[in-house]
Scaffold this active site. Structure first.
Site, PDB file in Angstrom:
ATOM      1  N   LYS A  44       0.679  -1.087   0.011  1.00  0.00           N
ATOM      2  CA  LYS A  44      -0.081   0.034   0.040  1.00  0.00           C
ATOM      3  C   LYS A  44       0.727   1.229   0.088  1.00  0.00           C
ATOM      4  O   LYS A  44       0.532   2.188  -0.336  1.00  0.00           O
ATOM      5  CB  LYS A  44      -0.996  -0.069   1.217  1.00  0.00           C
ATOM      6  CG  LYS A  44      -1.908  -1.165   1.361  1.00  0.00           C
ATOM      7  CD  LYS A  44      -2.472  -1.060   2.679  1.00  0.00           C
ATOM      8  CE  LYS A  44      -3.336  -2.214   2.849  1.00  0.00           C
ATOM      9  NZ  LYS A  44      -3.905  -2.593   4.185  1.00  0.00           N
ATOM     10  N   GLU A  99       7.711   2.614  -6.351  1.00  0.00           N
ATOM     11  CA  GLU A  99       7.849   2.138  -4.917  1.00  0.00           C
ATOM     12  C   GLU A  99       7.976   3.208  -3.853  1.00  0.00           C
ATOM     13  O   GLU A  99       8.674   4.258  -4.577  1.00  0.00           O
ATOM     14  CB  GLU A  99       9.245   1.248  -4.767  1.00  0.00           C
ATOM     15  CG  GLU A  99       9.009  -0.438  -5.002  1.00  0.00           C
ATOM     16  CD  GLU A  99       8.051  -0.864  -4.026  1.00  0.00           C
ATOM     17  OE1 GLU A  99       7.648  -0.224  -2.908  1.00  0.00           O
ATOM     18  OE2 GLU A  99       8.189  -2.280  -3.700  1.00  0.00           O
ATOM     19  N   ASP A 103      14.518  -1.164   0.468  1.00  0.00           N
ATOM     20  CA  ASP A 103      15.311  -1.566   1.831  1.00  0.00           C
ATOM     21  C   ASP A 103      16.224  -2.697   1.559  1.00  0.00           C
ATOM     22  O   ASP A 103      17.410  -2.235   0.897  1.00  0.00           O
ATOM     23  CB  ASP A 103      14.284  -1.699   2.989  1.00  0.00           C
ATOM     24  CG  ASP A 103      14.822  -1.680   4.319  1.00  0.00           C
ATOM     25  OD1 ASP A 103      15.832  -2.087   4.499  1.00  0.00           O
ATOM     26  OD2 ASP A 103      13.919  -1.559   5.095  1.00  0.00           O
ATOM     27  N   LYS A 131      17.168   3.075   0.970  1.00  0.00           N
ATOM     28  CA  LYS A 131      17.949   2.802   2.106  1.00  0.00           C
ATOM     29  C   LYS A 131      18.760   1.886   1.747  1.00  0.00           C
ATOM     30  O   LYS A 131      18.832   0.730   2.095  1.00  0.00           O
ATOM     31  CB  LYS A 131      16.985   2.223   3.210  1.00  0.00           C
ATOM     32  CG  LYS A 131      17.111   2.554   4.440  1.00  0.00           C
ATOM     33  CD  LYS A 131      16.543   1.921   5.684  1.00  0.00           C
ATOM     34  CE  LYS A 131      15.034   2.850   6.178  1.00  0.00           C
ATOM     35  NZ  LYS A 131      14.549   2.137   7.216  1.00  0.00           N
ATOM     36  N   VAL A 153      11.400   5.151   9.266  1.00  0.00           N
ATOM     37  CA  VAL A 153      10.633   6.470   8.665  1.00  0.00           C
ATOM     38  C   VAL A 153       9.239   6.218   8.514  1.00  0.00           C
ATOM     39  O   VAL A 153       8.514   5.058   8.259  1.00  0.00           O
ATOM     40  CB  VAL A 153      11.116   6.894   7.420  1.00  0.00           C
ATOM     41  CG1 VAL A 153      12.654   7.555   7.494  1.00  0.00           C
ATOM     42  CG2 VAL A 153      11.352   5.869   6.267  1.00  0.00           C
ATOM     43  N   ASP A 159       4.012   3.398   6.875  1.00  0.00           N
ATOM     44  CA  ASP A 159       3.283   3.061   7.949  1.00  0.00           C
ATOM     45  C   ASP A 159       3.959   2.486   9.226  1.00  0.00           C
ATOM     46  O   ASP A 159       5.019   1.870   9.164  1.00  0.00           O
ATOM     47  CB  ASP A 159       2.047   2.289   7.985  1.00  0.00           C
ATOM     48  CG  ASP A 159       2.537   0.799   7.298  1.00  0.00           C
ATOM     49  OD1 ASP A 159       3.359   0.517   6.890  1.00  0.00           O
ATOM     50  OD2 ASP A 159       1.717  -0.094   8.137  1.00  0.00           O
ATOM     51  N   ARG A 165       0.474   6.579   7.623  1.00  0.00           N
ATOM     52  CA  ARG A 165       0.666   6.819   6.083  1.00  0.00           C
ATOM     53  C   ARG A 165       0.020   8.235   5.658  1.00  0.00           C
ATOM     54  O   ARG A 165       0.671   8.776   4.711  1.00  0.00           O
ATOM     55  CB  ARG A 165      -0.288   5.668   5.430  1.00  0.00           C
ATOM     56  CG  ARG A 165       0.206   4.433   5.772  1.00  0.00           C
ATOM     57  CD  ARG A 165      -0.675   3.431   4.665  1.00  0.00           C
ATOM     58  NE  ARG A 165      -0.398   2.241   4.732  1.00  0.00           N
ATOM     59  CZ  ARG A 165       0.112   1.188   4.741  1.00  0.00           C
ATOM     60  NH1 ARG A 165       1.434   1.601   3.977  1.00  0.00           N
ATOM     61  NH2 ARG A 165       0.358  -0.101   4.956  1.00  0.00           N
TER      62      ARG A 165
HETATM   63  C1  PRP Z   1       7.210  -1.657   1.913  1.00  0.00           C
HETATM   64  C2  PRP Z   1       7.835  -1.164   0.685  1.00  0.00           C
HETATM   65  C3  PRP Z   1       8.499  -1.941  -0.293  1.00  0.00           C
HETATM   66  C4  PRP Z   1       9.140  -2.857   0.628  1.00  0.00           C
HETATM   67  C5  PRP Z   1      10.650  -2.634   0.456  1.00  0.00           C
HETATM   68  O1  PRP Z   1       6.334  -2.265   1.742  1.00  0.00           O
HETATM   69  O2  PRP Z   1       6.407  -0.504   0.136  1.00  0.00           O
HETATM   70  O3  PRP Z   1       7.441  -2.599  -1.062  1.00  0.00           O
HETATM   71  O4  PRP Z   1       8.653  -2.739   1.907  1.00  0.00           O
HETATM   72  O5  PRP Z   1      11.288  -3.458   1.410  1.00  0.00           O
HETATM   73  P1  PRP Z   1      12.530  -4.416   0.891  1.00  0.00           P
HETATM   74  O6  PRP Z   1      13.416  -3.622  -0.111  1.00  0.00           O
HETATM   75  O7  PRP Z   1      13.129  -4.858   2.388  1.00  0.00           O
HETATM   76  O8  PRP Z   1      11.811  -5.676   0.293  1.00  0.00           O
HETATM   77  P2  PRP Z   1       5.568  -3.158   3.229  1.00  0.00           P
HETATM   78  O9  PRP Z   1       5.897  -4.640   3.048  1.00  0.00           O
HETATM   79  O10 PRP Z   1       6.047  -2.323   4.343  1.00  0.00           O
HETATM   80  O11 PRP Z   1       3.938  -2.891   2.625  1.00  0.00           O
HETATM   81  P3  PRP Z   1       3.122  -1.619   2.516  1.00  0.00           P
HETATM   82  O12 PRP Z   1       3.768  -1.017   1.468  1.00  0.00           O
HETATM   83  O13 PRP Z   1       1.802  -2.273   2.607  1.00  0.00           O
HETATM   84  O14 PRP Z   1       3.399  -0.753   3.856  1.00  0.00           O
END
Ligand code: PRP
Length: 204
Positions: A44, A99, A103, A131, A153, A159, A165
């Site tokens: 999301k 995105e 991370d 990151k 963050v 979130d 968010r």
């Molecule tokens: C977050 C973000 C990326 C992912 C990156 O999503 O939106 O899709 O993490 O992390 P990574 O590089 O370690 O794979 P999240 O799983 O938190 O879901 P959300 O977007 O619904 O909050």
């Protein structure tokens, strides 16, 4: 008096985000001037960035959404399942993954493989935040809004337990343990009109 914990700090405020999103729009638009791209937003978190980015792109384009989830407990494995797939057939299309944050790189690496297998004409990625210090899998990212340090963050789509968010800027959490113990810790600081809220303001 209730101790509301340390006030969160803005890592990037709303004006800084707005300015950079406009710059990204002007860098990205010329690349897709010939053919309308399909922007793929990963739910999301990226939805907020997507909604501002598309309005910074003065070109014909389409939007589609994917929702993916790590298999239980396997967040570090990169094994994911698709909860909602694209509605669009992207074969032969110019695909831009949008995105909010890269991370470890596991999510983007999976997306690039999954979407790449559908034989798009081009496949690129724009992320608001990178990151890089946390990267486990090297993965190409064509456009980065901001490279950020390894801090937790929140805001602008990001979130904690589904909260925060809708903060307009990007906040750096300075006491992660405390937030983990109380996920709604910053709610009274950010939104004092909320029941039980306090009139304090977050530091800007
Ligand atoms: C977050 C973000 C990326 C992912 C990156 O999503 O939106 O899709 O993490 O992390 P990574 O590089 O370690 O794979 P999240 O799983 O938190 O879901 P959300 O977007 O619904 O909050």
């Amino acid at each position: 008096m209730t101790d509301l914990g340390p006030a969160p700090d803005f890592l990037i405020d709303a004006d800084g985000l707005r300015e950079r999103v406009l710059e990204l729009g002007s860098e990205i638009a010329p690349v897709y001037a010939a053919e309308p791209p399909v922007l793929v937003s990963v739910l999301k978190g990226s939805s907020v960035f997507l909604s501002d980015l598309v309005r910074a792109l003065p070109i014909e384009l389409e939007i589609d959404f994917m929702s993916i989830s790590s298999y239980g407990g396997a967040q570090q494995s990169g094994v994911v399942r698709i909860l909602k797939d694209l509605d669009t057939d992207v074969e032969g299309r110019d695909v831009l993954i949008v995105e909010d944050i890269v991370d470890t790189g596991l999510t983007l690496n999976y997306l690039r493989r999954s979407l790449g297998a559908r034989r798009p004409r081009t496949l690129r990625c724009v992320t608001l935040l990178d990151k890089a210090a946390r990267r486990i899998v090297p993965v190409p990212v064509e456009w980065v809004g901001f490279e950020i340090p390894d801090v937790f963050v929140l805001g602008y789509g990001l979130d904690y337990h589904g909260i925060y968010r809708n903060i307009q800027g990007l906040i750096a959490v300075n006491d992660v343990a405390r937030l983990a113990a109380q996920p709604d810790l910053y709610v009274p600081l950010l939104w004092p009109q909320q029941p039980g809220g306090s009139p304090s303001e977050p530091s800007a």
